[in-house]
Design a protein around this motif. Structure first.
Motif, PDB file in Angstrom:
ATOM      1  N   LEU A  50      82.696 -28.337 -11.166  1.00 35.45           N
ATOM      2  CA  LEU A  50      82.884 -27.342 -12.225  1.00 35.45           C
ATOM      3  C   LEU A  50      81.567 -26.622 -12.529  1.00 35.45           C
ATOM      4  O   LEU A  50      81.535 -25.394 -12.664  1.00 35.45           O
ATOM      5  CB  LEU A  50      83.428 -28.015 -13.486  1.00 35.45           C
ATOM      6  CG  LEU A  50      83.707 -27.092 -14.678  1.00 35.45           C
ATOM      7  CD1 LEU A  50      84.807 -26.091 -14.346  1.00 35.45           C
ATOM      8  CD2 LEU A  50      84.081 -27.900 -15.914  1.00 35.45           C
ATOM      9  N   ILE A  51      80.476 -27.383 -12.602  1.00 34.28           N
ATOM     10  CA  ILE A  51      79.158 -26.768 -12.818  1.00 34.28           C
ATOM     11  C   ILE A  51      78.805 -25.850 -11.653  1.00 34.28           C
ATOM     12  O   ILE A  51      78.307 -24.727 -11.834  1.00 34.28           O
ATOM     13  CB  ILE A  51      78.088 -27.862 -12.988  1.00 34.28           C
ATOM     14  CG1 ILE A  51      78.359 -28.676 -14.258  1.00 34.28           C
ATOM     15  CG2 ILE A  51      76.686 -27.250 -13.033  1.00 34.28           C
ATOM     16  CD1 ILE A  51      77.478 -29.914 -14.390  1.00 34.28           C
ATOM     17  N   VAL A  57      79.743 -18.199 -10.326  1.00 32.65           N
ATOM     18  CA  VAL A  57      80.095 -17.085 -11.216  1.00 32.65           C
ATOM     19  C   VAL A  57      78.836 -16.352 -11.656  1.00 32.65           C
ATOM     20  O   VAL A  57      78.801 -15.116 -11.701  1.00 32.65           O
ATOM     21  CB  VAL A  57      80.892 -17.587 -12.441  1.00 32.65           C
ATOM     22  CG1 VAL A  57      81.054 -16.462 -13.469  1.00 32.65           C
ATOM     23  CG2 VAL A  57      82.257 -18.103 -12.016  1.00 32.65           C
ATOM     24  N   ALA A  58      77.777 -17.100 -11.966  1.00 30.40           N
ATOM     25  CA  ALA A  58      76.515 -16.472 -12.373  1.00 30.40           C
ATOM     26  C   ALA A  58      75.952 -15.597 -11.253  1.00 30.40           C
ATOM     27  O   ALA A  58      75.435 -14.495 -11.502  1.00 30.40           O
ATOM     28  CB  ALA A  58      75.496 -17.549 -12.766  1.00 30.40           C
ATOM     29  N   ARG A  62      75.392 -11.602 -11.561  1.00 31.39           N
ATOM     30  CA  ARG A  62      74.065 -11.038 -11.291  1.00 31.39           C
ATOM     31  C   ARG A  62      74.143  -9.917 -10.254  1.00 31.39           C
ATOM     32  O   ARG A  62      73.463  -8.892 -10.379  1.00 31.39           O
ATOM     33  CB  ARG A  62      73.120 -12.139 -10.795  1.00 31.39           C
ATOM     34  CG  ARG A  62      71.686 -11.666 -10.626  1.00 31.39           C
ATOM     35  CD  ARG A  62      70.787 -12.772 -10.115  1.00 31.39           C
ATOM     36  NE  ARG A  62      71.103 -13.127  -8.727  1.00 31.39           N
ATOM     37  CZ  ARG A  62      70.342 -13.932  -7.984  1.00 31.39           C
ATOM     38  NH1 ARG A  62      69.255 -14.477  -8.493  1.00 31.39           N
ATOM     39  NH2 ARG A  62      70.685 -14.203  -6.744  1.00 31.39           N
ATOM     40  N   ALA A  63      75.001 -10.108  -9.235  1.00 35.39           N
ATOM     41  CA  ALA A  63      75.129  -9.081  -8.193  1.00 35.39           C
ATOM     42  C   ALA A  63      75.831  -7.828  -8.705  1.00 35.39           C
ATOM     43  O   ALA A  63      75.520  -6.709  -8.288  1.00 35.39           O
ATOM     44  CB  ALA A  63      75.884  -9.663  -6.997  1.00 35.39           C
ATOM     45  N   LEU A  64      76.803  -8.010  -9.618  1.00 38.07           N
ATOM     46  CA  LEU A  64      77.584  -6.874 -10.107  1.00 38.07           C
ATOM     47  C   LEU A  64      76.958  -6.193 -11.310  1.00 38.07           C
ATOM     48  O   LEU A  64      77.400  -5.102 -11.703  1.00 38.07           O
ATOM     49  CB  LEU A  64      79.004  -7.336 -10.480  1.00 38.07           C
ATOM     50  CG  LEU A  64      79.891  -7.816  -9.334  1.00 38.07           C
ATOM     51  CD1 LEU A  64      81.239  -8.275  -9.876  1.00 38.07           C
ATOM     52  CD2 LEU A  64      80.087  -6.721  -8.299  1.00 38.07           C
ATOM     53  N   ALA A  84      86.833 -13.837 -11.089  1.00 39.24           N
ATOM     54  CA  ALA A  84      85.799 -14.800 -10.698  1.00 39.24           C
ATOM     55  C   ALA A  84      85.503 -15.768 -11.848  1.00 39.24           C
ATOM     56  O   ALA A  84      85.359 -16.975 -11.642  1.00 39.24           O
ATOM     57  CB  ALA A  84      84.523 -14.064 -10.283  1.00 39.24           C
ATOM     58  N   LEU A  85      85.427 -15.234 -13.071  1.00 34.88           N
ATOM     59  CA  LEU A  85      85.178 -16.082 -14.240  1.00 34.88           C
ATOM     60  C   LEU A  85      86.328 -17.073 -14.450  1.00 34.88           C
ATOM     61  O   LEU A  85      86.107 -18.251 -14.771  1.00 34.88           O
ATOM     62  CB  LEU A  85      85.002 -15.211 -15.487  1.00 34.88           C
ATOM     63  CG  LEU A  85      84.718 -15.951 -16.801  1.00 34.88           C
ATOM     64  CD1 LEU A  85      83.408 -16.730 -16.707  1.00 34.88           C
ATOM     65  CD2 LEU A  85      84.656 -14.955 -17.964  1.00 34.88           C
TER      66      LEU A  85
END
Length: 389
Positions: A50-51, A57-58, A62-64, A84-85
């Motif tokens: 999960l982490i 997701v981070a 960051r890319a978007l 994605a989230l």
């Protein structure tokens, strides 16, 4: 690094648990095997995963982020971001039970992971990312893409929990609710098929365009996603969805058949297609070794088809017949599973596995060659306009 640790650690823990190396059931629950199909890994590895998903997701955010700060035309980007989230969030449903939770409660949340996470939000993510890339490739209208992604999201949000209920026969769910769940679940594959149909139509009209040569193999892998979404997720999935089918077929090799064809057929092919799409910007496309990527594409698809149609599907049909004639417990018993005909069908999978493995090695060799011989773009490829998000 986290992915590597999770995979090796969880597999080692499950192996140790199956061989009874854990003397404490609590240690077994946390680091070995939780004892439930499809959510097998120990709770420690589950939390770590999960982490890891939120780390992913981070990376996506960051890319978007630079694109999100621009003006206008960001609806598809937002949908990709939300899906994605949700992939990170909904895996958390697997933490809603503990070591001593009642099995009916555990079953409910376990199928949240299997259905809402894998079959639901992953379907939304696949539709969103393929729609976005098809728009950038010029073979799909933005309006169609946005509507279909929203349609997939509506199906997921409106019918997601109801769709889960087609899994819950053995938790005492009423037949009528199971039937509604089967119908809603079957609708989840529709948006991606509509996206693929329009993209294929535009592709036929514009097949002589320059972009078609540059993006040919990413498009082919995305086309494979659409095919297996229909066959693996749609037809094989609905085969085991209706109430009467669930009673006799749930948990037999009919389920494994659906799982193999849908998991690699949709998400595996999607991953390879996205890899090739990124390779378009990292390497010189004109220097790609078309032979190896062609071998890889057809070997992976033919091998997956051989696995399902020569082995898993016939095994599932035989088990279904045994379940109807002699009862579900007999169909899953060691006596039947190790019968001569079932063992012959296990060996019938080997040719498909060999063809599939050839595709894996061909793809790996293609990647090595692409980076060794085509890392620096030539002036010709540099002049080809790159679609900007």
């Amino acid at each position: 690094v986290s992915l590597l640790v999770i995979v090796i650690g969880s597999f080692a823990g499950q192996w140790a648990a199956v061989h009874r190396f854990f003397t404490s059931l609590t240690a077994n629950f946390w680091f070995g095997h939780q004892g439930y199909e499809y959510v097998d890994l120990g709770r420690f590895w589950q939390i770590y995963l999960l982490i890891g998903l939120f780390l992913w997701v981070a990376l996506v955010v960051r890319a978007l982020w630079p694109v999100l700060r621009r003006e206008g035309g960001k609806s598809l980007i937002y949908l990709v971001l939300v899906s994605a989230l949700a992939i990170g969030l909904l895996y958390g449903a697997g933490l809603m039970w503990g070591q001593h939770t009642n099995i009916a409660i555990m079953e409910y949340w376990r199928w949240w992971v299997v259905h809402l996470w894998v079959e639901g939000i992953f379907e939304v993510f696949a539709t969103a990312i393929i729609s976005l890339l098809f728009v950038q490739m010029g073979i799909l209208r933005t309006s169609t893409a946005t509507v279909m992604v929203l349609f997939a999201t509506i199906i997921f949000l409106f019918g997601g929990v109801l769709g889960t209920f087609h899994h819950l026969y053995f938790s005492g769910t009423p037949t009528s609710v199971i039937a509604v769940g089967a119908m809603i679940s079957a609708l989840e594959v529709v948006p991606l098929l509509v996206v693929g149909f329009e993209a294929y139509t535009r592709h036929k009209v514009e097949h002589e365009a320059e972009w078609e040569r540059i993006y040919h193999w990413p498009f082919m892998f995305f086309a494979a996603v659409l095919f297996w979404n229909l066959v693996g997720a749609g037809l094989f999935g609905f085969l085991i969805n209706p109430p009467i089918a669930l009673y006799y077929m749930q948990g037999l090799n009919t389920t494994a058949n659906h799982g193999h064809a849908a998991l690699f057929g949709v998400y595996g092919m999607l991953g390879l297609g996205l890899t090739l799409y990124c390779m378009r910007g990292l390497t010189d496309v004109t220097r790609w070794n078309q032979k190896w990527i062609r071998i890889s594409f057809w070997s992976l698809n033919i091998g997956l088809g051989m696995m399902t149609f020569l082995s898993l599907l016939p095994q599932g049909i035989l088990q279904t017949y045994a379940s109807i004639e002699h009862g579900y417990a007999y169909a899953r018993s060691a006596e039947f599973i190790h019968s001569p005909i079932m063992q012959a069908l296990v060996w019938a999978r080997v040719p498909g596995d060999v063809v599939f493995a050839l595709g894996v090695f061909a793809f790996a060799w293609f990647m090595v060659q692409a980076f060794m011989h085509g890392r620096k773009p030539t002036p010709e490829t540099a002049a080809i306009p790159k679609p900007a998000l």
